[in-house]
Each structure stands twice: as C-alpha cells, then as structure tokens.
Write a protein that holds these residues in place. Structure first.
Motif, PDB file in Angstrom:
ATOM      1  N   GLY A  85       0.832  -1.207   0.000  1.00  0.00           N
ATOM      2  CA  GLY A  85       0.000   0.000   0.000  1.00  0.00           C
ATOM      3  C   GLY A  85       0.861   1.248   0.000  1.00  0.00           C
ATOM      4  O   GLY A  85       0.606   2.214  -0.740  1.00  0.00           O
TER       5      GLY A  85
ATOM      6  N   GLU B 198      10.387   3.849   7.290  1.00  0.00           N
ATOM      7  CA  GLU B 198      10.389   2.374   7.394  1.00  0.00           C
ATOM      8  C   GLU B 198      11.196   1.947   8.616  1.00  0.00           C
ATOM      9  O   GLU B 198      12.349   2.339   8.770  1.00  0.00           O
ATOM     10  CB  GLU B 198      10.973   1.770   6.116  1.00  0.00           C
TER      11      GLU B 198
ATOM     12  N   GLY C 270       6.409  -6.859   3.255  1.00  0.00           N
ATOM     13  CA  GLY C 270       6.144  -8.283   3.037  1.00  0.00           C
ATOM     14  C   GLY C 270       6.704  -8.819   1.729  1.00  0.00           C
ATOM     15  O   GLY C 270       6.939 -10.023   1.608  1.00  0.00           O
TER      16      GLY C 270
ATOM     17  N   ASN D  10       7.827 -12.846   1.241  1.00  0.00           N
ATOM     18  CA  ASN D  10       6.689 -13.681   0.842  1.00  0.00           C
ATOM     19  C   ASN D  10       7.021 -14.619  -0.319  1.00  0.00           C
ATOM     20  O   ASN D  10       8.091 -14.546  -0.906  1.00  0.00           O
ATOM     21  CB  ASN D  10       5.425 -12.844   0.603  1.00  0.00           C
TER      22      ASN D  10
ATOM     23  N   MET E 119       3.339 -15.332  -4.551  1.00  0.00           N
ATOM     24  CA  MET E 119       2.124 -15.802  -5.255  1.00  0.00           C
ATOM     25  C   MET E 119       1.198 -14.627  -5.509  1.00  0.00           C
ATOM     26  O   MET E 119       0.896 -13.854  -4.608  1.00  0.00           O
ATOM     27  CB  MET E 119       1.416 -16.880  -4.432  1.00  0.00           C
TER      28      MET E 119
ATOM     29  N   VAL F 285       7.628   5.016  13.267  1.00  0.00           N
ATOM     30  CA  VAL F 285       6.650   6.032  13.646  1.00  0.00           C
ATOM     31  C   VAL F 285       6.007   5.578  14.946  1.00  0.00           C
ATOM     32  O   VAL F 285       5.567   4.432  15.062  1.00  0.00           O
ATOM     33  CB  VAL F 285       5.591   6.224  12.545  1.00  0.00           C
TER      34      VAL F 285
ATOM     35  N   SER G  61      -3.249  -3.341   3.921  1.00  0.00           N
ATOM     36  CA  SER G  61      -4.080  -4.514   4.182  1.00  0.00           C
ATOM     37  C   SER G  61      -5.062  -4.317   5.329  1.00  0.00           C
ATOM     38  O   SER G  61      -5.985  -5.130   5.487  1.00  0.00           O
ATOM     39  CB  SER G  61      -3.182  -5.717   4.483  1.00  0.00           C
TER      40      SER G  61
ATOM     41  N   PHE H  27      -1.552  -9.912  -1.875  1.00  0.00           N
ATOM     42  CA  PHE H  27      -0.861  -8.656  -2.212  1.00  0.00           C
ATOM     43  C   PHE H  27      -1.283  -8.012  -3.523  1.00  0.00           C
ATOM     44  O   PHE H  27      -1.206  -6.792  -3.658  1.00  0.00           O
ATOM     45  CB  PHE H  27       0.661  -8.768  -2.068  1.00  0.00           C
TER      46      PHE H  27
HETATM   47  P1  FAD Z   1       3.446  -4.779   4.640  1.00  0.00           P
HETATM   48  O1  FAD Z   1       3.918  -5.380   3.372  1.00  0.00           O
HETATM   49  O2  FAD Z   1       3.362  -5.639   5.844  1.00  0.00           O
HETATM   50  O3  FAD Z   1       4.397  -3.540   4.924  1.00  0.00           O
HETATM   51  C1  FAD Z   1       4.325  -2.764   6.090  1.00  0.00           C
HETATM   52  C2  FAD Z   1       5.669  -2.117   6.328  1.00  0.00           C
HETATM   53  O4  FAD Z   1       5.543  -1.110   7.318  1.00  0.00           O
HETATM   54  C3  FAD Z   1       6.750  -3.071   6.820  1.00  0.00           C
HETATM   55  O5  FAD Z   1       7.908  -2.904   6.048  1.00  0.00           O
HETATM   56  C4  FAD Z   1       6.975  -2.651   8.271  1.00  0.00           C
HETATM   57  O6  FAD Z   1       8.307  -2.851   8.725  1.00  0.00           O
HETATM   58  C5  FAD Z   1       6.621  -1.189   8.229  1.00  0.00           C
HETATM   59  N1  FAD Z   1       6.131  -0.647   9.511  1.00  0.00           N
HETATM   60  C6  FAD Z   1       5.205  -1.191  10.330  1.00  0.00           C
HETATM   61  N2  FAD Z   1       4.970  -0.385  11.377  1.00  0.00           N
HETATM   62  C7  FAD Z   1       5.753   0.697  11.226  1.00  0.00           C
HETATM   63  C8  FAD Z   1       5.972   1.887  11.985  1.00  0.00           C
HETATM   64  N3  FAD Z   1       5.292   2.134  13.118  1.00  0.00           N
HETATM   65  N4  FAD Z   1       6.897   2.783  11.550  1.00  0.00           N
HETATM   66  C9  FAD Z   1       7.588   2.560  10.396  1.00  0.00           C
HETATM   67  N5  FAD Z   1       7.423   1.439   9.636  1.00  0.00           N
HETATM   68  C10 FAD Z   1       6.509   0.535  10.043  1.00  0.00           C
HETATM   69  N6  FAD Z   1       0.906 -12.582  -0.012  1.00  0.00           N
HETATM   70  C11 FAD Z   1       0.662 -12.915  -1.303  1.00  0.00           C
HETATM   71  O7  FAD Z   1      -0.161 -12.274  -1.971  1.00  0.00           O
HETATM   72  N7  FAD Z   1       1.335 -13.971  -1.881  1.00  0.00           N
HETATM   73  C12 FAD Z   1       2.229 -14.736  -1.193  1.00  0.00           C
HETATM   74  O8  FAD Z   1       2.828 -15.671  -1.749  1.00  0.00           O
HETATM   75  C13 FAD Z   1       2.476 -14.405   0.174  1.00  0.00           C
HETATM   76  N8  FAD Z   1       3.348 -15.147   0.936  1.00  0.00           N
HETATM   77  C14 FAD Z   1       3.678 -14.702   2.191  1.00  0.00           C
HETATM   78  C15 FAD Z   1       4.686 -15.368   2.910  1.00  0.00           C
HETATM   79  C16 FAD Z   1       5.102 -14.872   4.139  1.00  0.00           C
HETATM   80  C17 FAD Z   1       6.187 -15.581   4.893  1.00  0.00           C
HETATM   81  C18 FAD Z   1       4.501 -13.693   4.674  1.00  0.00           C
HETATM   82  C19 FAD Z   1       4.939 -13.127   5.987  1.00  0.00           C
HETATM   83  C20 FAD Z   1       3.494 -13.051   3.968  1.00  0.00           C
HETATM   84  C21 FAD Z   1       3.064 -13.540   2.744  1.00  0.00           C
HETATM   85  N9  FAD Z   1       2.092 -12.877   2.005  1.00  0.00           N
HETATM   86  C22 FAD Z   1       1.815 -13.275   0.724  1.00  0.00           C
HETATM   87  C23 FAD Z   1       1.354 -11.725   2.562  1.00  0.00           C
HETATM   88  C24 FAD Z   1       1.801 -10.367   2.015  1.00  0.00           C
HETATM   89  O9  FAD Z   1       3.212 -10.249   2.063  1.00  0.00           O
HETATM   90  C25 FAD Z   1       1.131  -9.248   2.847  1.00  0.00           C
HETATM   91  O10 FAD Z   1      -0.271  -9.409   2.713  1.00  0.00           O
HETATM   92  C26 FAD Z   1       1.522  -7.861   2.396  1.00  0.00           C
HETATM   93  O11 FAD Z   1       2.906  -7.669   2.504  1.00  0.00           O
HETATM   94  C27 FAD Z   1       0.808  -6.781   3.207  1.00  0.00           C
HETATM   95  O12 FAD Z   1       1.040  -5.539   2.587  1.00  0.00           O
HETATM   96  P2  FAD Z   1       0.857  -4.159   3.378  1.00  0.00           P
HETATM   97  O13 FAD Z   1       1.032  -3.069   2.383  1.00  0.00           O
HETATM   98  O14 FAD Z   1      -0.417  -4.204   4.131  1.00  0.00           O
HETATM   99  O15 FAD Z   1       2.017  -4.092   4.464  1.00  0.00           O
END
Ligand code: FAD
Length: 503
Positions: A16, A35, A111, A115, A118, A246, A469, A481
C-alpha cells in the motif's frame, strides 16, 4: 526548534505504501517514507544480502534470539529452528499474540521481501462480497491489470512445469488432488520463472533453488524495491528513511505531527525526533497501521478517531498442513521454494478452500506434501490498546480458528482417503496435523467504509489516509498482495484527483 515539514508522509514501505509513494511522487508531491526495517542491499560476509531457510543467521529474524519458522520440528527433531545470538534487525518478524502468531516482513519492501510471491487475483464474486462498496468493474478492468503489470507478475511455462524436477512436489500433489476429484490451478507469481530455469541449469546463482524465501530471496524475485519503490525513487520526489519507527500521530494545524524513533541494527534507540506533514498515509500493514491509530485514539492525541478502528481482523483463513506420501511417491530433493500450483476447491458450498501446494525444501527426499490453505472463516478478531505495553493486543480465541481447520480437514481427508495416505504429525508441536495458530495474511483493523470512507480517508480526519491490508475485512480467498496493490492504486487515484490537486 520546529519539526521539519514534508507535504506527504507515508508510513511503511510495503504494498500500500509503495503504490501511494509512487503516485504521489509522480504527481510532483514531495514525499517521505518512514520504514522501521533496514534497506536490504548490502551483502554480508558470505557475499549474500539474505540468508537461506537452511542456514539461518541473524539476518533472518527481527530482534529474536532464535528463528521462529512455521514448522516446529522435522521427524519430531528440533532441527528446524536455530539460535541466532544477539538480536538484530532481521527481515522476518513474527508477532505473537495469544492463540495467533502473525508473520510480517521488515525492511524496505515490507512483506514483498519475505513472501512466496504468489500473485492470484480473487474470484470476482467473492471480492464483491467482501468489499461490496468498491466498484468491481473499475477494479477488474483497470486496477487489477495495472497492479499485475507494475508488480511484474508472470506465469510458469506449462512445458517447464511438466518436466522440471524442481516442481515434482507440485505435480505429485496435483495428481493426488485430481485422484480425489479436486481441481487445481496454476498460480501466477512475481518470481521470474525464466530466472528459475537459468538457476536450474546452473547459468545463474541459485535462490529459489537454494532454500531462499521467508528470510528473503537474493535473486529472481521482483520484490517492491525492484518495482514500485524503484519507480517512486525515480520520480525524484520520494525519499525513504530506514530503521525509523513512527510512534505517535497528533494534529498540527491542517496537517499532522508525527513522532519518530530511530534505532541502530541492534535495536538501540539512537534518536527521537518529529516530522510534520500536510497529508499522512498509513501503510504500516494490518497490525502496524491499526496499532498507530489505536494508540492515537486511546492516548488522546487523536481522540476523535472512529470507534471502528481495531475491528474486523482476520487470518484470510490460513491453515498449514502436510501429508505423508507413499514410498513410491517421492516429491524430490531439489524443490523450488516458489509455489506455482494450488488446489482450487473455492466453489465447494460447505468447505471452500484454496490450498497452495507448498515446497518442503530441506535438500533431501521427505515424502511429504505440504500445503498452505486459504479457507472461508467468518470469525473476526479485534485489537485493543494496551496502556501498559503501549502496543495493540489482538483478541483471537483458539476456537475462532475452528472454521479454518474444518474446511482444510474436509479437503485433505478426502485426498488421504483417495490415495490411502495419512497426515504428517512430526512438523507442528504437539503432534498436530494442522496449524491454524499462525498466519501469513493478516487483513483488517481499519476497514474500508467503516474506519475510513470508501477511499481510505480516515473518518473526520482530513489528510489522514489508510493505504494497506488493514482496509480489507479479514478474508479474500486468495493470497492478498495483488488486491492490496490494486486497491491502493484505486484509492490514491481518487485522492490525488480530489484532495491533492497541486498546490
Ligand atoms: P506490509 O507489506 O506488511 O508492509 C508494512 C511495512 O511497514 C513493513 O515494512 C513494516 O516494517 C513497516 N512498519 C510497520 N509499522 C511501522 C511503523 N510504526 N513505523 C515505520 N514502519 C513501520 N501474499 C501474497 O499475496 N502472496 C504470497 O505468496 C504471500 N506469501 C507470504 C509469505 C510470508 C512468509 C509472509 C509473511 C506473507 C506472505 N504474504 C503473501 C502476505 C503479504 O506479504 C502481505 O499481505 C503484504 O505484505 C501486506 O502488505 P501491506 O502493504 O499491508 O504491508
């Protein structure tokens, strides 16, 4: 001394956040991303940026003295997890709540660093059910294709899939599923399948074939740092601050004042500061974003935040399980860590499940078939703010995982009956055949249309947005994702057109 000002601040660098920063930067808006994890671009002593699942070191886990792999044991032996020494800012975090461990990535790319890559698009009917206020036509005609293109989604060549030893495990599980009357499908991925072929032929350094995935891939995977974030930096308007968390959000004039805590790689706080911004976009992931909003509401820095914040959290119905194959059904000693097939039982009226066929890449024959199933689970968890720990607590009871377990068991019992096989009980602590006490797909906490309006604007808080998410109500039916990315594209397009016309 006044806090420095930036027009737009984005928290996190996951899906996002990355989409939002690119579109802001491309529109000429100066944007800072914050980050808490590292920028993963510097090789260690072994010449590699990331460590493999077979030989994990301190780079593997976010401040933990031991790895916390999803499998506890192998043949009941404590050989999966390793001691890591001094806790370090590694790439994979597991946030443990009562009854539920949630895996998340830490670093520039969130993530996408850890990840499986997929990249399926949800069935339209189910998407419409989960997000009924979102114009599905716009999503399926415009934003899903855009997200897939930007993320570098590709599909395995069917001829390669049929002949390569590295997907024998997938073909074995597919045959068993078909024998039990189930359908399977090929799942697109952001790992470059041409690269995989070259690493198999020893023409390129191995990554998917070297046990690399949950602690990062050194090659082959189009993680966000290579796609959206590279493009965002390329606009010249986006900067990223790493190892900076943050902590607090408060109102300041028409914008927001944000508290920052910078750490070193050992976790020592080296600096506390503040930054002010005109617009604030929260992309810290389901748990990160929800926690920031709950803390702001409950400590009184943004007391009028909606009561809906903290609600509607789910695991996307995640369950992991494994079957023990017959001796004449080996799955192969060299397995690609990148899954490419799934059992698609999503249209089952009673027990819908979409089960990805997962590798067990331990470098020797295991006779095991591993799966990560995504099921329908109507249960929702809830977060509250804990004043003592200053963290969000997740309320999820063990019994809330039961619907996930039932759906997975219905599917795999049928396969075991058809093939004459049993479950593996040596992988999860307590001789369990199924594990639904951890998840890879946390969804919800600041739901679209409830905590925010239909475009991620936090209610009653102009200039405050949720981009990740946490907008999605607990379930999508497939890996999330692509949907998180497409939804963020849709939301920022609308916000740019209506709220952020160039000043
Ligand atoms: P995220 O990608 O979780 O990113 C959030 C970021 O914000 C992170 O880098 C974190 O460090 C940072 N952050 C958090 N809090 C703070 C703060 N207070 N201050 C500063 N930075 C902060 N999804 C798929 O679609 N296909 C797959 O194959 C798949 N396999 C996966 C395998 C594993 C092992 C894991 C853990 C996840 C997998 N997922 C998969 C899920 C997918 O990675 C997540 O749904 C996705 O990354 C979520 O996206 P997001 O934008 O919500 O946040």
């Amino acid at each position: 001394e006044a806090a420095p000002y930036v027009p737009a601040l984005v928290v996190g660098t996951g899906y996002g956040a990355a989409v939002t920063a690119l579109r802001l930067g491309a529109a000429g808006i100066r944007t800072t991303m914050i980050e808490m994890g590292q920028l993963w671009n510097t090789p260690g002593k072994d010449g590699k940026v990331f460590c493999s699942t077979l030989k994990p070191d301190r780079r593997s886990m976010w401040f933990s003295s031991r790895t916390k792999a999803p499998l506890d044991t192998f043949l009941w032996l404590d050989v999966v997890n390793r001691d890591l020494g001094r806790p370090y800012a590694g790439v994979l975090d597991r946030i443990d709540f009562p009854n539920m461990g949630v895996y998340v990535g830490r670093g520039v790319g969130g993530g996408s660093l850890v990840n499986g890559g997929m990249a399926p698009t949800p069935q339209r009917a189910y998407f419409e059910k989960m997000l009924p206020t979102v114009d599905a036509d716009a999503m399926y005609k415009r934003y899903f294709p855009l997200a897939r293109r930007m993320l570098g989604v590709n599909t395995i060549d069917p001829r390669y899939l049929e002949q390569t030893p590295v997907y024998k495990y997938a073909r074995v599980s597919r045959r068993h599923a078909h024998q039990a009357g189930f359908r399977t499908s090929v799942v697109p991925n952001v790992y470059d399948f041409n690269y995989l072929r070259r690493e198999e032929n020893k023409q390129a350094p191995r990554s998917a074939l070297a046990g690399e995935v949950i602690y990062g891939n050194n090659h082959g995977k189009q993680s966000l740092d290579k796609t959206y974030l590279a493009d965002a930096l390329g606009t010249g308007n986006v900067t990223i601050r790493t190892l900076t968390r943050v902590t607090t959000i408060r109102q300041q004039g028409k914008g927001y004042l944000v508290g920052l805590e910078q750490i070193d790689v050992w976790g020592k706080v080296v600096r506390r500061s503040e930054i002010s911004c005109g617009s604030l976009f929260l992309g810290a992931g389901s748990i990160g974003t929800t926690e920031l909003l709950l803390r702001a509401r409950e400590t009184g820095t943004l007391p009028d935040l909606p009561t809906a914040i903290g609600n509607g959290w789910g695991t996307n119905g995640n369950v992991m399980t494994a079957r023990a194959n017959h001796l004449w059904d080996p799955t192969g000693s060299l397995q690609s860590t990148i899954p490419t097939l799934a059992i698609d039982n999503w249209n089952d009226p009673k027990h819908p499940a979409f089960a990805e066929i997962a590798p067990l890449p331990v470098g020797l024959e295991t006779w095991a078939s591993l799966y990560l199933a995504i099921t329908v689970n109507p249960e929702r968890g809830r977060f509250t703010y804990n004043h003592t720990t200053d963290r969000a607590d997740l309320h999820w009871s063990a019994s809330q995982s039961t619907p996930s377990l039932r759906s997975a068991q219905a599917l795999f019992d049928k396969i075991n009956n058809a093939i004459g096989t049993t479950y593996r009980r040596d992988l999860f602590a307590g001789n369990r055949a199924f594990a639904a006490d951890f998840c890879y797909h946390p969804l919800g906490g600041a739901l679209l249309g409830k905590a925010t309006d239909n475009y991620g604007r936090v209610r009653n808080h102009p200039g405050l947005y949720v981009t990740d998410s946490s907008l999605i109500p607990g379930s999508l039916g497939v890996n999330p994702f692509v949907t998180i990315t497409a939804l963020a594209e849709r939301n920022i397009a609308h916000v740019l057109a209506t709220d952020l016309k160039r000043r």
